[in-house]
Write an enzyme that holds these catalytic residues in place. Structure first.
Site, short mmCIF file in Angstrom:
data_model
loop_
_atom_site.label_atom_id
_atom_site.label_comp_id
_atom_site.label_asym_id
_atom_site.label_seq_id
_atom_site.Cartn_x
_atom_site.Cartn_y
_atom_site.Cartn_z
N GLU A 1 -5.42 8.35 8.37
CA GLU A 1 -5.11 9.18 7.22
C GLU A 1 -3.60 9.41 7.15
O GLU A 1 -3.03 10.17 7.97
CB GLU A 1 -5.84 10.52 7.28
CG GLU A 1 -5.47 11.50 6.21
CD GLU A 1 -5.38 10.88 4.81
OE1 GLU A 1 -4.27 10.94 4.23
OE2 GLU A 1 -6.39 10.30 4.34
N SER A 2 -2.94 8.78 6.16
CA SER A 2 -1.46 8.82 6.11
C SER A 2 -0.89 10.24 6.08
O SER A 2 0.14 10.51 6.70
CB SER A 2 -0.97 8.06 4.87
OG SER A 2 -1.44 8.69 3.68
N TYR B 1 -3.97 5.45 -9.47
CA TYR B 1 -5.17 4.62 -9.27
C TYR B 1 -6.28 5.05 -10.21
O TYR B 1 -7.04 4.23 -10.72
CB TYR B 1 -5.62 4.70 -7.82
CG TYR B 1 -4.77 3.87 -6.88
CD1 TYR B 1 -3.56 4.34 -6.41
CD2 TYR B 1 -5.17 2.60 -6.49
CE1 TYR B 1 -2.77 3.57 -5.57
CE2 TYR B 1 -4.39 1.82 -5.65
CZ TYR B 1 -3.19 2.32 -5.18
OH TYR B 1 -2.40 1.55 -4.37
N TRP C 1 -8.07 -6.78 4.59
CA TRP C 1 -6.67 -6.96 5.00
C TRP C 1 -6.62 -7.92 6.20
O TRP C 1 -7.39 -7.75 7.14
CB TRP C 1 -6.06 -5.62 5.42
CG TRP C 1 -5.91 -4.64 4.30
CD1 TRP C 1 -6.64 -3.50 4.11
CD2 TRP C 1 -4.98 -4.70 3.21
NE1 TRP C 1 -6.23 -2.85 2.98
CE2 TRP C 1 -5.20 -3.57 2.40
CE3 TRP C 1 -3.98 -5.59 2.84
CZ2 TRP C 1 -4.46 -3.30 1.24
CZ3 TRP C 1 -3.23 -5.33 1.70
CH2 TRP C 1 -3.47 -4.21 0.91
N CYS D 1 0.84 -1.21 0.00
CA CYS D 1 0.00 0.00 0.00
C CYS D 1 0.87 1.26 0.00
O CYS D 1 1.69 1.45 0.91
CB CYS D 1 -0.89 -0.01 1.23
SG CYS D 1 -1.65 1.59 1.59
N1 LIG Z 1 -6.45 8.37 2.54
C1 LIG Z 1 -5.97 7.17 3.09
C2 LIG Z 1 -6.08 6.08 2.03
C3 LIG Z 1 -5.82 4.70 2.58
C4 LIG Z 1 -6.22 3.62 1.58
O1 LIG Z 1 -6.97 3.86 0.63
N2 LIG Z 1 -5.69 2.40 1.79
C5 LIG Z 1 -6.06 1.30 0.91
C6 LIG Z 1 -4.88 0.38 0.68
S1 LIG Z 1 -3.79 0.98 -0.53
C7 LIG Z 1 -7.13 0.46 1.60
O2 LIG Z 1 -6.92 -0.10 2.64
N3 LIG Z 1 -8.28 0.38 0.93
C8 LIG Z 1 -9.29 -0.49 1.40
C9 LIG Z 1 -10.52 0.15 1.76
O3 LIG Z 1 -10.53 1.35 1.85
O4 LIG Z 1 -11.45 -0.61 1.96
C10 LIG Z 1 -4.51 7.35 3.50
O5 LIG Z 1 -3.77 8.04 2.77
O6 LIG Z 1 -4.13 6.81 4.53
#
Ligand SMILES: N[C@@H](CCC(=O)N[C@@H](CS)C(=O)NCC(=O)O)C(=O)O
Length: 338
Positions: free
Chosen positions: A154-155, A206, A94, A54
């Site tokens: 939120e990263s 993406y 996950w 990720c």
């Molecule tokens: N805005 C969030 C995005 C996090 C995100 O989209 N993570 C993905 C993995 S790359 C995820 O877990 N998606 C699964 C979901 O949202 O169900 C960040 O930057 O932390």
């Protein structure tokens, strides 16, 4: 905290846009901060749940490494492929199941771990959210082991908290970079870079790879390569980093996408307009960041390949590129771009 365009996508008409084939990323719901009353900055109190494929999690593992927080903040790594339809809990989740076999390696992945943060050895990230009444399921998750609560998912905000509180959190790197310097001119430069890089590169990849509409894909493809050209132009004056002499948040946020471009996104996200290798200054920048202490170990192309191709591409993972050299070894050779 930050709710600007460099952190999340505009959500207006999200449903209709998704129906038209556009990939629209959702918004993270947990937005507390280390430093808030409930979440004091203390060594050993916080834990991260991540997946190494990720790119948003990669921002966090990079910040944790360059800020010298690898001992004071513990970490668990999910298996790169999410659950499939056969899983009793459902698909696309996950899971922290280190015994799973990676098709690319034909063996389990040593970086993967069980949940060691909640004390409940939960299998799914989804279960960590469910305990707080949330139906979210994404990683990264910043977790408070003392309070037994999620702080933030939120990263963009998590990297700022680690930067702001690195000293109090027990950083072991006295020479750590300041990812977000005080100087307002520099901050304005960083914000401008973040805005364009988030929309066109980080999330843009993406938008190109996951959209099912030719025109939306084409617009994302064009914005992506226009922005690579723009970044090549910025770095062409020989500066080591995007804003000049120092490594900042803007560099940290660009790295995860470019690290994945040649070996993954070129094929998986249909971003085959060029390789990063074809942009000499950008390639040298990528190798320069890769050579920084802790950066190489903060990511894994094996997890990226397994994760991005493992389930969607009938489980067969492309093995290239082989020329001019295999990856990530190529990142140790800035001269390859000459
Ligand atoms: N805005 C969030 C995005 C996090 C995100 O989209 N993570 C993905 C993995 S790359 C995820 O877990 N998606 C699964 C979901 O949202 O169900 C960040 O930057 O932390």
């Amino acid at each position: 905290m930050t709710k600007d365009s460099s952190t999340q996508e505009d959500q207006s008409d999200a449903k209709a846009r998704r129906a038209r084939g556009e990939f629209v990323r959702g918004v993270s719901g947990f937005r507390h901060s280390i430093g808030d009353q409930d979440f004091p900055a203390e060594p050993g109190r916080y834990h991260l749940f991540v997946a190494l494929n990720c790119p948003w999690c990669h921002r966090i593992t990079l910040a944790r490494a360059v800020l010298g927080l690898e001992t004071s903040i513990t970490l668990d790594v999910a298996f790169p492929n999410r659950t499939d339809e056969t899983d009793p809990a459902g698909p696309n989740l996950w899971e922290f199941t280190p015994g799973r076999i990676a098709s690319l390696a034909g063996a389990p992945l040593p970086e993967c771990s069980f949940d060691s943060g909640t004390g409940a050895r939960l299998r799914l990230a989804k279960e960590i959210y469910q305990r707080e009444g949330s139906d979210e399921q994404s990683v990264p998750i910043l977790y408070d082991k003392i309070a037994g609560r999620i702080v933030n998912n939120e990263s963009a905000e998590i990297i700022r908290m680690l930067d702001t509180h690195a000293q109090a959190l027990g950083s072991t790197n006295p020479d750590r970079p300041q990812l977000r310097p005080e100087d307002p001119t520099l901050r304005a430069k960083i914000d401008a870079l973040n805005d364009r890089i988030y929309a066109a590169i980080n999330n843009g990849a993406y938008k190109a790879g996951f959209s099912s509409d030719q025109a939306i894909y084409a617009a994302a493809f064009t914005a992506y390569f226009d922005t690579l050209n723009w970044l090549q132009g910025i770095l062409a004056d020989g500066r080591p980093f995007l804003t000049g002499e120092s490594f900042t948040e803007a560099d940290l946020r660009l790295f995860p996408t470019l690290y994945r471009h040649d070996p993954v996104y070129y094929v998986r996200m249909k971003l085959n307009g060029a390789r990063i290798l074809d942009y000499p200054a950008l390639w040298r920048w990528l190798c320069r960041v890769y050579a920084m202490e802790g950066v190489a170990d903060a990511g894994s192309l094996l997890h990226c390949r397994q994760g991005y191709f493992g389930r969607s591409w009938n489980g067969v993972v492309p093995l290239g590129p082989l020329l001019p050299m295999t990856y990530p070894e190529a990142y140790q050779h800035p001269e390859l771009a000459n």
